[in-house]
Design a protein around this motif. Structure first.
Motif, PDB file in Angstrom:
ATOM      1  N   TRP A  14      -3.648   4.172   8.628  1.00 12.27           N
ATOM      2  CA  TRP A  14      -3.978   2.369   7.882  1.00 12.27           C
ATOM      3  C   TRP A  14      -3.288   1.497   9.051  1.00 12.27           C
ATOM      4  O   TRP A  14      -4.138   0.725   9.414  1.00 12.27           O
ATOM      5  CB  TRP A  14      -3.664   2.311   6.409  1.00 12.27           C
ATOM      6  N   SER A  18      -4.608  -2.230  10.184  1.00  8.46           N
ATOM      7  CA  SER A  18      -3.646  -3.307  11.126  1.00  8.46           C
ATOM      8  C   SER A  18      -3.693  -4.365  12.248  1.00  8.46           C
ATOM      9  O   SER A  18      -4.164  -5.378  12.562  1.00  8.46           O
ATOM     10  CB  SER A  18      -2.408  -2.925  10.922  1.00  8.46           C
ATOM     11  N   VAL A 215      -5.664  -6.597   2.538  1.00  8.29           N
ATOM     12  CA  VAL A 215      -4.227  -6.803   1.899  1.00  8.29           C
ATOM     13  C   VAL A 215      -3.125  -5.893   2.464  1.00  8.29           C
ATOM     14  O   VAL A 215      -1.858  -6.176   2.521  1.00  8.29           O
ATOM     15  CB  VAL A 215      -4.403  -7.297   0.522  1.00  8.29           C
ATOM     16  N   VAL A 216      -4.259  -4.867   2.290  1.00  7.13           N
ATOM     17  CA  VAL A 216      -3.079  -3.170   2.995  1.00  7.13           C
ATOM     18  C   VAL A 216      -2.475  -3.668   4.823  1.00  7.13           C
ATOM     19  O   VAL A 216      -1.676  -4.104   4.892  1.00  7.13           O
ATOM     20  CB  VAL A 216      -3.528  -2.192   2.861  1.00  7.13           C
ATOM     21  N   ALA A 219      -0.016  -6.416   5.645  1.00  6.43           N
ATOM     22  CA  ALA A 219       0.944  -5.997   4.511  1.00  6.43           C
ATOM     23  C   ALA A 219       1.627  -5.163   5.345  1.00  6.43           C
ATOM     24  O   ALA A 219       2.956  -5.760   6.319  1.00  6.43           O
ATOM     25  CB  ALA A 219       1.092  -5.057   3.418  1.00  6.43           C
ATOM     26  N   TYR A 247       5.483   0.821   5.125  1.00  5.09           N
ATOM     27  CA  TYR A 247       4.709   0.191   3.551  1.00  5.09           C
ATOM     28  C   TYR A 247       4.117   0.985   2.836  1.00  5.09           C
ATOM     29  O   TYR A 247       4.695   1.369   1.235  1.00  5.09           O
ATOM     30  CB  TYR A 247       3.550  -0.587   3.983  1.00  5.09           C
ATOM     31  N   ARG A 248       3.536   2.315   3.197  1.00  6.60           N
ATOM     32  CA  ARG A 248       3.283   3.613   2.545  1.00  6.60           C
ATOM     33  C   ARG A 248       4.807   4.060   1.947  1.00  6.60           C
ATOM     34  O   ARG A 248       4.784   4.334   0.546  1.00  6.60           O
ATOM     35  CB  ARG A 248       3.080   4.444   3.309  1.00  6.60           C
ATOM     36  N   LEU A 251       5.336   2.439  -0.906  1.00  9.19           N
ATOM     37  CA  LEU A 251       4.938   2.193  -2.556  1.00  9.19           C
ATOM     38  C   LEU A 251       5.012   4.074  -2.802  1.00  9.19           C
ATOM     39  O   LEU A 251       5.265   4.271  -3.879  1.00  9.19           O
ATOM     40  CB  LEU A 251       3.442   2.609  -1.757  1.00  9.19           C
ATOM     41  N   PHE A 265      -1.374  -0.401  -7.239  1.00  6.52           N
ATOM     42  CA  PHE A 265      -1.197  -0.437  -6.088  1.00  6.52           C
ATOM     43  C   PHE A 265      -1.019  -1.549  -5.656  1.00  6.52           C
ATOM     44  O   PHE A 265      -0.623  -2.103  -4.085  1.00  6.52           O
ATOM     45  CB  PHE A 265      -2.076   0.795  -4.973  1.00  6.52           C
ATOM     46  N   LYS A 266      -2.313  -2.004  -5.769  1.00 11.80           N
ATOM     47  CA  LYS A 266      -2.598  -3.845  -4.707  1.00 11.80           C
ATOM     48  C   LYS A 266      -2.320  -5.012  -5.362  1.00 11.80           C
ATOM     49  O   LYS A 266      -2.007  -5.704  -4.939  1.00 11.80           O
ATOM     50  CB  LYS A 266      -4.481  -4.017  -5.590  1.00 11.80           C
ATOM     51  N   SER A 269       0.988  -4.273  -3.415  1.00 14.63           N
ATOM     52  CA  SER A 269       0.861  -5.048  -2.002  1.00 14.63           C
ATOM     53  C   SER A 269       1.027  -6.443  -1.910  1.00 14.63           C
ATOM     54  O   SER A 269       0.968  -6.858  -1.323  1.00 14.63           O
ATOM     55  CB  SER A 269      -0.995  -4.515  -1.819  1.00 14.63           C
ATOM     56  N   ILE A 273       3.392  -8.777   0.066  1.00 15.75           N
ATOM     57  CA  ILE A 273       3.668  -8.976   1.202  1.00 15.75           C
ATOM     58  C   ILE A 273       4.243 -10.577   0.831  1.00 15.75           C
ATOM     59  O   ILE A 273       4.509 -11.235   1.695  1.00 15.75           O
ATOM     60  CB  ILE A 273       1.997  -9.796   1.144  1.00 15.75           C
TER      61      ILE A 273
END
Length: 291
Positions: A14, A18, A215-216, A219, A247-248, A251, A265-266, A269, A273
């Motif tokens: 991911w 980014s 968003v991910v 973040a 970030y992961r 989570l 999750f969203k 996220s 942020i």
């Protein structure tokens, strides 16, 4: 332990997304919603190419070209049609929903019993998830090196100048329209690459997979910037990958506490942020009070 290794491996993949958003969001200073269309576009193109017998590596490269074309469309809408960048990105993203459906011919497409770039690495007999970590290190390393070299060139510096101050860049003889289009093409090419890699890792592509991916990506960028400050450009890119991994892991940590479900999750996220964007402001207020 496997859960945390999985989080790290997913964070590295991911992180590629980014890095793409970093170009449009931080370098060009454009909130480009094309991201949510370019990501599933890369997945769709890659998966359909593999289904048609094309080598996974070549299919992945084709997906990059598809993403760059999506960026070209958004850049054209912004620079030639004079449509505001946010609206231009939304228009391209909306159009790509139909394009992705037409490419795959259905809402989702599986890669079961198909060769992917991960199939080649499985022969190394690495522990679970380590094949993903290996691919993540190689790809993110190559992209970071390529970006560092590019942005140290005159063309790359012109791109940075366009994002910093468009009027000043124009006064220096830089074609800001060209730079905007180029930047969006590069950004969405990398984003589509991420879509292709993650589709191969997940084993399928889905037309709705792009919802919320911006968003991910944001973040990861923001977490990296808040935690690691005052660093060089290259180190900043590495921090983006670190931000994605953190970030992961956050989570996974929240999931382990059984506070939320996977469907939240969203929401998490967005909260992450918001928190990391607020932290610098809180620190600034604290310094002012101490002064």
């Amino acid at each position: 332990m496997d859960l945390f290794i999985s989080a790290i491996s997913q964070g590295m993949l991911w992180g590629i997304l980014s890095l793409g958003l970093f170009i449009s969001f931080r370098v060009l200073n454009i909130a480009d919603m094309t991201t949510e269309g370019a990501y599933p576009l890369g997945a769709a193109v890659c998966v359909i190419c593999i289904h048609n017998g094309i080598n996974p590596v070549i299919a992945t490269l084709i997906s990059i070209v598809a993403g760059m074309l999506a960026g070209l469309v958004t850049g054209f809408l912004i620079t030639v049609c004079r449509i505001p960048s946010l609206l231009a990105g939304i228009l391209t993203m909306t159009a790509l929903l139909s394009v992705n459906l037409r490419i795959m011919g259905r809402p989702n497409l599986s890669l079961i019993n198909k060769d992917t770039i991960f199939s080649k690495i499985q022969g190394l007999n690495l522990p679970t998830h380590y094949d993903t970590v290996f691919v993540g290190i190689i790809l993110s390393g190559l992209i970071i090196i390529a970006m560092s070299l590019f942005f140290s060139t005159e063309l790359g510096q012109s791109l940075i100048a366009t994002g910093d101050n468009e009027k000043m860049a124009t006064a220096l003889g830089i074609s800001t329209k060209t730079m905007t289009i180029l930047g969006l093409m590069l950004a969405n090419g990398i984003i589509s690459l991420a879509g292709a890699i993650l589709a191969q890792n997940n084993g399928y592509s889905d037309v709705n997979s792009g919802i919320g991916v911006i968003v991910v990506a944001l973040a990861a960028i923001i977490i990296g910037e808040v935690i690691f400050k005052d660093v060089s450009f290259t180190t900043r890119l590495i921090c983006v990958i670190c931000g994605a991994i953190i970030y992961r892991l956050l989570l996974v940590g929240v999931l382990k506490l059984n506070i939320i479900g996977a469907n939240d999750f969203k929401l998490v996220s967005a909260l992450v942020i918001a928190i990391f964007l607020t932290l610098p402001q809180l620190k600034l207020k604290t310094k002012r009070k101490d002064a």
